[in-house]
Design a protein around this motif. Structure first.
Motif, short mmCIF file in Angstrom:
data_model
loop_
_atom_site.label_atom_id
_atom_site.label_comp_id
_atom_site.label_asym_id
_atom_site.label_seq_id
_atom_site.Cartn_x
_atom_site.Cartn_y
_atom_site.Cartn_z
N LYS A 418 20.36 97.71 89.18
CA LYS A 418 19.22 98.63 89.18
C LYS A 418 17.92 97.80 89.17
CE LYS A 418 17.89 102.18 85.92
NZ LYS A 418 18.41 102.85 84.73
N ALA A 419 16.95 98.25 89.92
CA ALA A 419 15.62 97.61 89.95
C ALA A 419 15.66 96.18 90.45
CB ALA A 419 14.95 97.67 88.58
N SER A 420 16.67 95.83 91.20
CA SER A 420 16.69 94.48 91.76
C SER A 420 15.79 94.42 92.98
CB SER A 420 18.11 94.06 92.11
OG SER A 420 18.69 95.00 92.98
N LYS A 422 16.24 96.73 95.84
CA LYS A 422 16.94 97.16 97.05
C LYS A 422 16.10 98.13 97.88
CE LYS A 422 20.33 98.84 94.59
NZ LYS A 422 19.92 98.36 93.25
N THR A 423 15.58 99.13 97.19
CA THR A 423 14.92 100.19 97.93
C THR A 423 13.63 99.69 98.58
OG1 THR A 423 15.89 101.74 96.40
CG2 THR A 423 14.09 102.56 97.76
N LEU A 424 12.87 98.92 97.83
CA LEU A 424 11.63 98.41 98.43
C LEU A 424 11.98 97.47 99.59
CD1 LEU A 424 8.60 98.42 98.31
CD2 LEU A 424 8.67 96.45 96.78
N LEU A 425 12.99 96.69 99.40
CA LEU A 425 13.41 95.78 100.47
C LEU A 425 13.80 96.57 101.72
CD1 LEU A 425 14.01 92.83 101.23
CD2 LEU A 425 16.36 93.20 100.50
N ALA A 539 10.34 86.94 94.84
CA ALA A 539 10.01 85.51 94.96
C ALA A 539 8.55 85.28 94.62
CB ALA A 539 10.31 85.02 96.36
N ASP A 540 7.70 86.29 94.87
CA ASP A 540 6.27 86.13 94.59
C ASP A 540 5.99 85.93 93.11
OD1 ASP A 540 5.44 89.37 93.89
OD2 ASP A 540 7.29 88.93 94.96
N LEU A 541 6.92 86.35 92.27
CA LEU A 541 6.70 86.22 90.83
C LEU A 541 7.28 84.93 90.26
CD1 LEU A 541 7.38 89.89 89.63
CD2 LEU A 541 5.23 88.83 90.34
N1 LIG Z 1 6.57 91.62 92.78
C1 LIG Z 1 7.58 92.15 93.44
N2 LIG Z 1 8.04 93.36 93.08
C2 LIG Z 1 9.08 93.88 93.75
C3 LIG Z 1 9.69 93.19 94.82
N3 LIG Z 1 10.70 93.95 95.27
C4 LIG Z 1 10.73 95.07 94.52
N4 LIG Z 1 9.77 95.04 93.61
C5 LIG Z 1 9.49 96.03 92.58
O1 LIG Z 1 10.61 96.10 91.71
C6 LIG Z 1 10.82 97.45 91.28
C7 LIG Z 1 12.24 97.89 91.59
O2 LIG Z 1 12.41 97.96 92.98
P1 LIG Z 1 13.39 99.00 93.68
O3 LIG Z 1 13.33 98.71 95.12
O4 LIG Z 1 13.15 100.38 93.24
O5 LIG Z 1 14.76 98.50 93.06
P2 LIG Z 1 16.21 99.15 93.29
O6 LIG Z 1 16.56 99.86 92.02
O7 LIG Z 1 17.11 97.96 93.46
O8 LIG Z 1 16.17 100.02 94.45
C8 LIG Z 1 9.79 98.27 92.00
O9 LIG Z 1 8.72 98.51 91.12
C9 LIG Z 1 9.33 97.41 93.14
O10 LIG Z 1 8.01 97.66 93.51
C10 LIG Z 1 9.19 91.90 95.17
O11 LIG Z 1 9.66 91.23 96.07
N5 LIG Z 1 8.14 91.44 94.44
#
Ligand SMILES: Nc1nc2c(ncn2[C@@H]2O[C@H](COP(=O)(O)OP(=O)(O)O)[C@@H](O)[C@H]2O)c(=O)[nH]1
Ligand SMILES: [Mg+2]
Length: 1050
Positions: A418-420, A422-425, A539-541
């Motif tokens: 969770k929150a890794s 995936k969705t944003l990617l 990676a930006d963090l």
């Molecule tokens: N700084 C940064 N934040 C990210 C990156 N990818 C995702 N996030 C943030 O991490 C959080 C979880 O991302 P999300 O895509 O919802 O995760 P999911 O649960 O795997 O689908 C969100 O607040 C995103 O904006 C990234 O490459 N860099």
């Protein structure tokens, strides 16, 4: 192992030669066979084994007998007067008796005896005087005795042509052996030699030599001295390498080198130009040995059980090849030129990773022995390949008239915690950015596309990754929340690209198992040969150095985990091998040994499974790819990488295949109205569309599998419950599933309130509380709905009318709801609490239970269910308990789905989070799941019952269907390793914390005849009634999926 191999391969030709030789020696001789049983001499009689020392009386007037057979008589001594009575004897057969020494009478016969067979006796030494007397001997068989050494006098038997001393305990051979200059055949296999006996190098006439199954650990360079050698057996001799001198054995025709840890052949191996048969099975070749290619006379080549990944196209130079065995390697494809081997009669390819067969395969029309199982075949499809070469020819002919796939398509699964990210990617990858920030490092908050609005559960989107080629990815974003564990496995299919997403900002080496390791285990268990790539987000963090270190650590730990798993499996495979090496009788006599009492068939099946697991590891692409959703440069690199992976013909052959035209039409038809709107199609609906497209029923199956693998629809051909459905409307199916697995109280409530608004009047009968909505009742309704939501999230309970509200947009008629509920049941997601097999509910509300939501740790327990009364003392019941353990990974959601699956078999059940109490008829059963506690105690799932000893069959009857139901579910996990055991009733009764475990294979074996009790080795030598270990009738345990069959038929 060597023995089995050799057994298989002792070709007809070898036997025929031997038989001819033996007959030549014996023709025209007067023969007599004596047996102790009848006492009457009768040629060719089949003598009986007798337990007592038999008395054998020689008949009178046998002076002119030339062949005497006293075999199989249990003799310890030869009959009196033998030596003097047989003046003309030339052949004496004493095999299969109980001689502990050479009978002295043999010495009297010695001067004219040409053949002596003393095999299968108990000889521990050979008296020098007797040996000395056998001056005329041509053939001597001493195999299967207990000889630790041979006397030097053996070397004086100057006429000896054939000597068999195999299966003894020889650690060395006498030097004098080098004097046997007429010796043509020598068998010293299965002894304890520790080096190649140098004496043999001086035997100029030697044509056939068997030194197999000795720990030679190498061959002398001057083995080349054996210039006459035609047949050489060196199976299982721990050779490791071959010396160059080996290549000068120019007369060699047949060579067994299986099981020797060989990785390569000497370059000059090609000098062995007379070679006709070569066995290199069970070695460590990673590459096809090039030195074989010039051996143009080769007729039989065995390379089974190595680690070959490819076959060179020059193999077509082996134009005389009749037999080619390449099974159980890692071969991904065959060279096109293989079809030029038109003389082939045997082609064995099973247990490889072949997806596509070369065109014109039908040319190999002489192949009679054809094995292709256990390959991920797609072209021609598996079913076609299994039918044989003529069918392949027909399929390839149709294909020749089709066009290439119009729209190459790949299923891409995003997995991870969770929150890794995936969705944003997914958003970043799939939404094409024009004029993005090319600065690379700059973190402009405006860059990433519209951030995903909260978790929506599982989502599927289509992404045109390469417009020029028309290449599309169908991206499945698998929600990371635990609550989706039950449904996730439905989406893991073969032929997809798995992207495991890791948040690098929060990653620490210690969280490898939860963020990476466990995901790999799961994917591997469900899709054994899946292609996985690891993407690190955020990676930006991370600082540059940190980024590098974390990626490296992930890489390193993956390698460690893989190595650990593979070593574990190899070890287990060796244990099976060791058990197989002992014979069944011996195994059945030692309850403490591994695989006690397990049949050879079951052991081979087990072995095959390990072999399969070892050969079908995940294909993990390295390195770990770091991305940041704020860095277009890194994102582009990831896109490029994914595309280049998809380009690989060997990794994703589906993308490159030519599709029959009919398949494309079938796909289009599925997505046309009116069927496009339906939630799913029945298999028959699909078949009708297939007919429209020109596909007959048997070919529809392959077309649907293709659509499943390429992500276009879901079709579970291996699931007995679901294979009647074709889920082509993914969006709707996922919408429905998400409703139940989002585990979000406010969202559920929102859906319910939406569902009830304006529905009161119509739904009066099914939801009476809402008949007339008034402001007051609105509050009441909200409270009531809140209760339902709470009950659902806490106990997994929902009444049908509330489910209806949740599914409102998908339910038009009552019938729709019924169908949906049935589907959820079939998927093993919920069961109906108060409806029993076909019985109508008579108007009362149906309640559904979703076991994955059960929170209470223990079921509402009744003390006596475990065979204890209220005072806690156990009464006279015997416990039966079958335990499954899962050393690497426990399939996510398995317990919840199993809970549903057993519902049709039980009554009066009470569910806990990890335990279910229920009854089968009147017999209690308990199903318990125990999560792993560290590495030493793996996850276990057990099924137990109890009954008094005379009634124990009722307990078996109670648990057997549950065991079989679990086996069916486990078939969905072909890459999973698990073990099954029957726990010892006596130990259980005693309350032992560590009861003895009998192998679960016994469940599928008939009770041994004439055995009443079995010893439990845990507690001295306590006896356990056989009825507590073996079920009255064997169960059908078959953890075999489509690609995993046993090698038993071979
Ligand atoms: N700084 C940064 N934040 C990210 C990156 N990818 C995702 N996030 C943030 O991490 C959080 C979880 O991302 P999300 O895509 O919802 O995760 P999911 O649960 O795997 O689908 C969100 O607040 C995103 O904006 C990234 O490459 N860099
Ligand atoms: Mg997400």
């Amino acid at each position: 192992m060597a023995g089995k191999d050799s057994g298989n391969l002792k070709t007809v030709r070898l036997w025929r030669d031997a038989a001819l030789r033996a007959r030549k020696l014996r023709s025209n001789l007067r023969q007599l066979t004596l047996s102790a049983a009848g006492g009457c001499p009768e040629a060719g009689a089949d003598p009986l084994e007798s337990p007592d020392t038999p008395q054998l009386v020689l008949p009178a007037n046998i002076g002119d007998i030339e062949v005497l057979n006293l075999g199989n008589n249990g003799l310890e001594e030869v009959p009196d007067g033998l030596g003097s009575a047989l003046g003309s004897l030339r052949v004496l057969i004493l095999r299969r008796n109980r001689f502990a020494r050479l009978p002295p009478a043999v010495a009297e016969l010695g001067h004219h005896l040409t053949e002596l067979d003393l095999s299968h006796n108990r000889l521990t030494a050979l008296a020098a005087e007797v040996v000395n007397a056998l001056r005329e001997l041509r053939k001597l068989n001493l195999s299967h005795n207990q000889l630790p050494c041979l006397p030097a006098q053996l070397g004086s038997l100057a006429h000896l042509e054939e000597l068999d001393v195999s299966f003894n305990r020889l650690t060395h051979l006498p030097d004098s052996l080098s004097c046997l200059y007429r010796l043509r055949t020598l068998d010293v296999d299965h002894n304890q030699l520790t080096a190649f006996p140098r004496q043999l190098l001086q035997l100029p006439a030697l044509e056939e030599l068997d030194v197999s199954s000795n720990r030679l650990r190498g061959l002398p360079e001057d083995i080349s001295a054996l210039r006459a050698l035609k047949i050489l057996w060196l199976s299982g001799a721990e050779l490791g390498t071959l010396p160059n001198g080996f290549c000068e054995l120019a007369s060699l025709e047949s060579l067994m080198l299986d099981n020797n840890g060989l990785q390569a052949l000497p370059e000059q191996f090609s000098h062995l130009q007379r070679l006709k048969m070569l066995n290199l099975s069970s070695n460590l070749f990673e590459e096809f040995p090039a030195a074989l290619l010039p051996l143009a006379g080769l007729e039989e080549l065995y390379l089974s059980r190595n680690q070959l990944t490819s076959v060179p196209s020059l193999i077509s130079g082996l134009g005389r090849l009749l037999t080619l065995w390449l099974d159980n390697n890692r071969i991904r494809y065959l060279p096109d030129s293989i079809v030029e081997l038109t003389g082939l009669e045997e082609l064995v390819l099973q247990g490889n990773q072949i997806a596509v067969l070369p065109d014109n395969f039908g040319q190999l029309s002489r192949v009679g022995l054809w094995k292709i199982k256990d390959n991920p075949l797609i072209q021609p499809p598996y079913e076609v390949c299994m039918k044989g070469i003529p069918y392949i020819a027909a399929y390839q002919k149709e294909l020749a008239h089709s066009q290439p796939a119009v729209q190459p398509r790949l299923k891409l699964l995003l997995m991870g915690h969770k929150a890794s990210g995936k969705t944003l990617l997914r958003h970043c990858l799939t939404e094409e950015r024009v004029g993005g920030n090319q600065g690379g490092g700059d973190k402009e908050k405006s860059y990433p596309p519209s951030p995903p609005p909260g978790s929506k559960g599982i989502e599927v989107t289509s992404w045109t990754a390469d417009a020029s080629r028309g290449l599309r990815f169908i991206v499945y974003d698998l929600a990371g929340d635990e609550s989706y564990e039950v449904i996730q496995p439905f989406f893991l299919s073969p032929g997809a690209l798995y992207v495991l997403v890791v948040n690098l900002a929060t990653y620490e080496p210690c969280c490898f198992p939860t963020t990476v390791g466990s995901f790999l285990h799961r994917v591997g268990a469900r899709v054994p040969h899946a292609v996985v790539c690891i993407v690190g987000t955020h990676a930006d963090l991370c600082a540059e150095r940190e980024l590098e270190e974390k990626c490296l650590d992930i890489h390193r730990q993956i390698a460690l985990q893989e190595k650990h798993d593979a070593e574990g499996l190899s070890h287990l495979a060796r244990v099976v091998d060791e058990a197989l090496a002992r014979d069944f009788e011996l195994r059945s006599a030692s309850p403490h040994a591994a695989y006690y009492g397990v049949s050879d068939k079951n052991l081979r099946r087990r072995k095959a499974h390990f072999q399969y697991l070892l050969n079908h590891r995940l294909q993990i692409l390295s390195p770990v790819l770091p991305v940041s959703c704020w860095d277009p440069r890194l994102l582009q690199r990831l896109r490029d990488k994914l595309l280049s992976v998809a380009e690989h013909r060997e990794i994703f052959p589906n993308l490159h295949r030519v599709l029959p035209r009919s398949w494309q039409v079938l796909e289009e038809l599925h997505f046309q109205p009116p069927q496009a709107q339906r939630l799913w199609l029945s298999w028959w609906d699909s078949a009708r569309l297939g007919l429209q497209a020109g596909l007959t029923e048997d070919r529809l199956q392959s077309a649907l599998s293709y659509l499943h693998e390429s992500g276009k629809l879901l079709y579970f051909e291996d699931s007995p419950a679901l294979k009647e459905h074709v889920f082509h409307n993914l969006t709707r199916l996922i919408d429905i599933l998400n409703v139940f697995f989002q585990r979000d109280a406010s969202l559920l409530l929102h859906k319910l309130l939406l569902g009830t608004s304006g529905e009161g009047e119509v739904e009066g009968e099914s939801f009476p509380a809402m008949a007339l909505p008034t402001p007051n009742q609105d509050v009441l309704r909200a409270t009531q709905l809140h209760h339902y939501v709470e009950g659902f999230l806490l106990h997994g309970l929902l009444p049908a009318h509330v489910i209806r509200l949740l599914l409102k947009p998908h339910v038009q008629a009552q019938q729709d709801l019924q169908l949906l509920l049935e589907l959820l049941e079939k998927m093993g997601l919920c069961y109906c609490l108060n409806k029993h097999k076909g019985k109508p509910l008579n108007g009362s509300t149906a309640w559904y239970k979703f076991p994955c939501y059960v929170q209470n740790e223990v079921p509402h327990a009744e003390a006596w269910i475990n065979g204890t009364n209220l005072a806690g003392q156990s009464f006279v019941a015997e416990q039966l308990q079958i335990e499954y353990s899962f050393p690497f990974t426990f399939p996510p959601g398995l317990f919840a789905r199993y809970s549903v699956q057993i519902n049709s078999h039980v009554v009066h059940r009470s569910d806990g989070k990890f335990q279910i109490f229920a009854y089968r008829g009147k017999v209690p059963v308990v199903v318990s799941y125990r999560p792993a506690k560290g590495v030493l105690q793996p996850d276990t799932l057990s099924i137990a019952s109890h009954a008094s000893l005379p009634n124990i069959w009722t307990a078996w009857q109670a648990i057997t269907p549950l065991v079989e139901e679990l086996n069916v579910l486990l078939q969905e996990w072909p890459g999973l390793h698990y073990t099954v055991h029957i726990l010892c009733s006596k130990c259980l009764k005693r309350g032992s914390p560590n009861p003895h475990a009998f192998p679960g294979e016994l469940l599928s074996q008939p009770r041994p005849e004439g055995v009443a009790e079995i010893i439990c080795p845990k507690n001295g030598s306590e006896r356990v009634n056989v009825a507590l270990v073996y079920p009255p009738t064997p169960t059908v345990i078959s953890p075999c999926s489509k690609y995993l069959h046993t090698f038993l038929e071979n």
